[in-house]
Scaffold this motif. Sequence first.
Motif, PDB file in Angstrom:
ATOM      1  N   ALA A   1       0.831  -1.210   0.000  1.00 23.03           N
ATOM      2  CA  ALA A   1       0.000   0.000   0.000  1.00 23.03           C
ATOM      3  C   ALA A   1       0.863   1.258   0.000  1.00 23.03           C
ATOM      4  CB  ALA A   1      -0.946  -0.007   1.198  1.00 23.03           C
ATOM      5  N   GLY A   2       1.894   1.277   0.831  1.00 25.24           N
ATOM      6  CA  GLY A   2       2.759   2.450   0.885  1.00 25.24           C
ATOM      7  C   GLY A   2       3.517   2.669  -0.409  1.00 25.24           C
ATOM      8  N   THR A   3       3.962   1.584  -1.026  1.00 24.80           N
ATOM      9  CA  THR A   3       4.678   1.691  -2.291  1.00 24.80           C
ATOM     10  C   THR A   3       3.772   2.233  -3.381  1.00 24.80           C
ATOM     11  OG1 THR A   3       6.107  -0.166  -1.673  1.00 24.80           O
ATOM     12  CG2 THR A   3       5.987   0.402  -4.010  1.00 24.80           C
ATOM     13  N   HIS A   4       2.560   1.686  -3.455  1.00 27.21           N
ATOM     14  CA  HIS A   4       1.616   2.131  -4.481  1.00 27.21           C
ATOM     15  C   HIS A   4       1.239   3.590  -4.274  1.00 27.21           C
ATOM     16  CE1 HIS A   4      -2.447   2.493  -6.372  1.00 27.21           C
ATOM     17  NE2 HIS A   4      -1.825   1.841  -7.342  1.00 27.21           N
TER      18      HIS A   4
ATOM     19  N   GLY B   1       2.471   6.108  -7.048  1.00 25.69           N
ATOM     20  CA  GLY B   1       1.347   6.542  -7.868  1.00 25.69           C
ATOM     21  C   GLY B   1       1.013   5.609  -9.014  1.00 25.69           C
ATOM     22  N   CYS B   2       1.630   4.444  -9.051  1.00 32.20           N
ATOM     23  CA  CYS B   2       1.337   3.462 -10.090  1.00 32.20           C
ATOM     24  C   CYS B   2       1.849   2.107  -9.623  1.00 32.20           C
ATOM     25  CB  CYS B   2       1.983   3.849 -11.425  1.00 32.20           C
ATOM     26  SG  CYS B   2       3.786   3.676 -11.459  1.00 32.20           S
ATOM     27  N   ALA B   3       1.632   1.083 -10.452  1.00 26.58           N
ATOM     28  CA  ALA B   3       2.101  -0.260 -10.120  1.00 26.58           C
ATOM     29  C   ALA B   3       3.023  -0.798 -11.209  1.00 26.58           C
ATOM     30  CB  ALA B   3       0.913  -1.191  -9.911  1.00 26.58           C
ATOM     31  N   ASP B   4       3.714   0.099 -11.902  1.00 25.49           N
ATOM     32  CA  ASP B   4       4.676  -0.322 -12.920  1.00 25.49           C
ATOM     33  C   ASP B   4       5.992  -0.667 -12.239  1.00 25.49           C
ATOM     34  OD1 ASP B   4       3.009  -0.098 -15.127  1.00 25.49           O
ATOM     35  OD2 ASP B   4       3.517   2.008 -15.454  1.00 25.49           O
ATOM     36  N   LEU B   5       6.043  -1.832 -11.635  1.00 24.67           N
ATOM     37  CA  LEU B   5       7.211  -2.228 -10.855  1.00 24.67           C
ATOM     38  C   LEU B   5       7.236  -3.737 -10.692  1.00 24.67           C
ATOM     39  CD1 LEU B   5       6.389  -2.799  -7.461  1.00 24.67           C
ATOM     40  CD2 LEU B   5       5.385  -0.592  -8.034  1.00 24.67           C
ATOM     41  N   ILE B   6       8.403  -4.226 -10.291  1.00 24.31           N
ATOM     42  CA  ILE B   6       8.565  -5.609  -9.863  1.00 24.31           C
ATOM     43  C   ILE B   6       8.768  -5.573  -8.357  1.00 24.31           C
ATOM     44  CG2 ILE B   6       9.960  -7.706 -10.045  1.00 24.31           C
ATOM     45  CD1 ILE B   6      10.845  -6.707 -12.833  1.00 24.31           C
TER      46      ILE B   6
ATOM     47  N   ARG C   1       0.117 -11.182  -3.783  1.00 23.15           N
ATOM     48  CA  ARG C   1      -0.790 -10.682  -4.816  1.00 23.15           C
ATOM     49  C   ARG C   1      -2.048 -10.069  -4.204  1.00 23.15           C
ATOM     50  NH1 ARG C   1       0.260 -11.923  -9.647  1.00 23.15           N
ATOM     51  NH2 ARG C   1       1.126 -13.990  -9.196  1.00 23.15           N
ATOM     52  N   GLU C   2      -2.571 -10.705  -3.177  1.00 21.67           N
ATOM     53  CA  GLU C   2      -3.754 -10.157  -2.499  1.00 21.67           C
ATOM     54  C   GLU C   2      -3.438  -8.814  -1.853  1.00 21.67           C
ATOM     55  OE1 GLU C   2      -6.796 -11.098  -2.419  1.00 21.67           O
ATOM     56  OE2 GLU C   2      -6.840 -13.199  -3.055  1.00 21.67           O
ATOM     57  N   ALA C   3      -2.254  -8.687  -1.277  1.00 20.05           N
ATOM     58  CA  ALA C   3      -1.859  -7.417  -0.671  1.00 20.05           C
ATOM     59  C   ALA C   3      -1.825  -6.310  -1.711  1.00 20.05           C
ATOM     60  CB  ALA C   3      -0.500  -7.555   0.012  1.00 20.05           C
ATOM     61  N   TRP C   4      -1.349  -6.625  -2.910  1.00 25.22           N
ATOM     62  CA  TRP C   4      -1.304  -5.614  -3.961  1.00 25.22           C
ATOM     63  C   TRP C   4      -2.697  -5.319  -4.524  1.00 25.22           C
ATOM     64  CZ3 TRP C   4       1.484  -1.835  -5.770  1.00 25.22           C
ATOM     65  CH2 TRP C   4       2.811  -1.719  -5.340  1.00 25.22           C
ATOM     66  N   GLU C   5      -3.540  -6.327  -4.627  1.00 26.33           N
ATOM     67  CA  GLU C   5      -4.907  -6.061  -5.065  1.00 26.33           C
ATOM     68  C   GLU C   5      -5.600  -5.116  -4.087  1.00 26.33           C
ATOM     69  OE1 GLU C   5      -6.523  -6.794  -7.772  1.00 26.33           O
ATOM     70  OE2 GLU C   5      -4.914  -7.952  -8.698  1.00 26.33           O
ATOM     71  N   ALA C   6      -5.372  -5.340  -2.804  1.00 25.48           N
ATOM     72  CA  ALA C   6      -5.945  -4.451  -1.794  1.00 25.48           C
ATOM     73  C   ALA C   6      -5.376  -3.042  -1.928  1.00 25.48           C
ATOM     74  CB  ALA C   6      -5.672  -5.007  -0.397  1.00 25.48           C
ATOM     75  N   ALA C   7      -4.080  -2.938  -2.136  1.00 28.99           N
ATOM     76  CA  ALA C   7      -3.441  -1.626  -2.261  1.00 28.99           C
ATOM     77  C   ALA C   7      -4.011  -0.852  -3.440  1.00 28.99           C
ATOM     78  CB  ALA C   7      -1.934  -1.797  -2.413  1.00 28.99           C
ATOM     79  N   MET C   8      -4.165  -1.513  -4.575  1.00 23.07           N
ATOM     80  CA  MET C   8      -4.668  -0.822  -5.767  1.00 23.07           C
ATOM     81  C   MET C   8      -6.142  -0.456  -5.641  1.00 23.07           C
ATOM     82  SD  MET C   8      -2.608  -2.654  -8.909  1.00 23.07           S
ATOM     83  CE  MET C   8      -3.204  -4.310  -8.569  1.00 23.07           C
TER      84      MET C   8
ATOM     85  N   ARG D   1      -9.191  -7.158   3.567  1.00 23.37           N
ATOM     86  CA  ARG D   1      -8.928  -8.119   2.499  1.00 23.37           C
ATOM     87  C   ARG D   1      -8.631  -9.505   3.076  1.00 23.37           C
ATOM     88  NH1 ARG D   1      -9.344  -7.162  -3.188  1.00 23.37           N
ATOM     89  NH2 ARG D   1      -8.380  -8.943  -4.218  1.00 23.37           N
ATOM     90  N   ALA D   2      -7.939  -9.532   4.206  1.00 20.80           N
ATOM     91  CA  ALA D   2      -7.562 -10.799   4.837  1.00 20.80           C
ATOM     92  C   ALA D   2      -8.770 -11.598   5.297  1.00 20.80           C
ATOM     93  CB  ALA D   2      -6.627 -10.538   6.010  1.00 20.80           C
ATOM     94  N   GLU D   3      -9.880 -10.937   5.557  1.00 13.98           N
ATOM     95  CA  GLU D   3     -11.084 -11.664   5.958  1.00 13.98           C
ATOM     96  C   GLU D   3     -11.573 -12.594   4.856  1.00 13.98           C
ATOM     97  OE1 GLU D   3     -13.958  -8.783   7.139  1.00 13.98           O
ATOM     98  OE2 GLU D   3     -12.833  -8.144   8.929  1.00 13.98           O
ATOM     99  N   ARG D   4     -11.212 -12.266   3.594  1.00 11.37           N
ATOM    100  CA  ARG D   4     -11.653 -13.076   2.458  1.00 11.37           C
ATOM    101  C   ARG D   4     -10.532 -13.925   1.875  1.00 11.37           C
ATOM    102  NH1 ARG D   4     -12.910  -7.939   0.918  1.00 11.37           N
ATOM    103  NH2 ARG D   4     -11.841  -8.122  -1.100  1.00 11.37           N
ATOM    104  N   SER D   5      -9.342 -13.877   2.480  1.00 14.33           N
ATOM    105  CA  SER D   5      -8.191 -14.594   1.920  1.00 14.33           C
ATOM    106  C   SER D   5      -7.425 -15.305   3.027  1.00 14.33           C
ATOM    107  CB  SER D   5      -7.259 -13.624   1.186  1.00 14.33           C
ATOM    108  OG  SER D   5      -6.041 -14.240   0.859  1.00 14.33           O
ATOM    109  N   GLN D   6      -7.486 -16.619   3.028  1.00 14.46           N
ATOM    110  CA  GLN D   6      -6.769 -17.379   4.052  1.00 14.46           C
ATOM    111  C   GLN D   6      -5.261 -17.158   3.946  1.00 14.46           C
ATOM    112  OE1 GLN D   6      -6.975 -21.639   3.628  1.00 14.46           O
ATOM    113  NE2 GLN D   6      -6.375 -22.033   5.747  1.00 14.46           N
TER     114      GLN D   6
END
Length: 414
Positions: A350-353, A357-362, A384-391, A399-404
């Motif tokens: 989240a902090g990185t995004h 200001g974008c997700a053009d990164l590795i 991947r879930e952490a990044w989906e939440a960030a975006m 998000r963790a409530e829906r992702s084990q």
Amino acid sequence: MSERIRASYWLETGDDPQRAADTIAGEQSSGTFVALAMETPALKARSGARVERLEVLERVREPSLPTPVRAPHYTRCLLELSWPIENFGASLPMLMATVAGNLFELRAVTGLRILDLHLPPAFMAAYPGPAFGVAGTRRLAGVARGPLVGTIIKPSVGLDARQTAEQVAALVEGSIDFIKDDELQADGPHCPFEERVKRVMAVVNRAADRSGRKAMVAFNLTGDLDQMRRRHDIVLAAGGTCVMACLNAIGLVGLHELRRHAQLPIHAHRAGWGHLNRSPALGWDYAPWQKLWRLAGADHMHVNGLANKFSEPDDSVIAAARAVLAPLSPEAPMTAMPVFSSGQTGLQAAGTHAALGCADLIHTAGGGIFGHPLGVAAGVTAMREAWEAAMAGEPLAARAERSQALRAALGFWK
């Protein structure tokens, strides 16, 4: 009028600032420590470096660097120098020797750091820059949006080729986007390069046949020029989509020659960067340094990561990533892809995004993936879930409530 190359510096000197600036300009162009008859006014006008700007910032009592000559005080300045491009032509090695040559050790200098570098169109046109950059990397990795979620094979060294392939198998089972060798792993007897490529790509290609998407693996081919060309061709023949080199180990010529030969993206590791950057009174800022390597052909460039295990602060990391994503000039618009690494987990997503200001990164996580209590595949999913939440602007806990996988990761990401 001749096109000129410009470099900006932070300068500290115990001498008169103007005299120190003139000394640096002379040392890096037509002058020496005594006046010579052949250094005529006409020659200096044609080939001498010019002091374009000298702005005094402050005076301090102690020098930043050891000095053989003590002074009552030391003046800190912003200095801009320029050189006619005809002094050395469009040559990256000669550019390096000019803007970062015998400046730092001059007696008059008690601190010197390169802040910026402006290269004219004629220089830019002489070098190809990255062949793939962000768009080409996304295409080869099959990732149209979001970051490339990646990892580094761990342990760094010691695994044999079979064990390395087993690690990769677990990662591609979890749909990892990007895998890289550690910078310390190349072609040792315990894990020979060719065998490692053969075994790893067999795993990656089988997974790609099933899923329709091939994980990108950056094989570390760092070596001499012939070794790097040969190793590149081994990766290409095996169906690989990326190679990696350690910039400070192979040099500008090494990267440029690899770029001339390569048909794959070049993942550029900055191992050794700290000795160029860590002292605020000496070395380079990242923005001018990365320009040289991008011109030489780097497609991906390491920038460290937020809350990293090293000494670099977060604002410096983000500034580095922005520099990598910025076009070099209108004549050289291709951008490279920043690589975030070093003690990374989904907690930094989240902090990185937000900061970039974008997700053009590795985004590469070693222990953050391999250490997941539910296994490596779950570690990939959690990232991947952490990044989906960030975006999406969604809190990780929600998000963790829906992702084990993410819920379990929050228990060990610290």
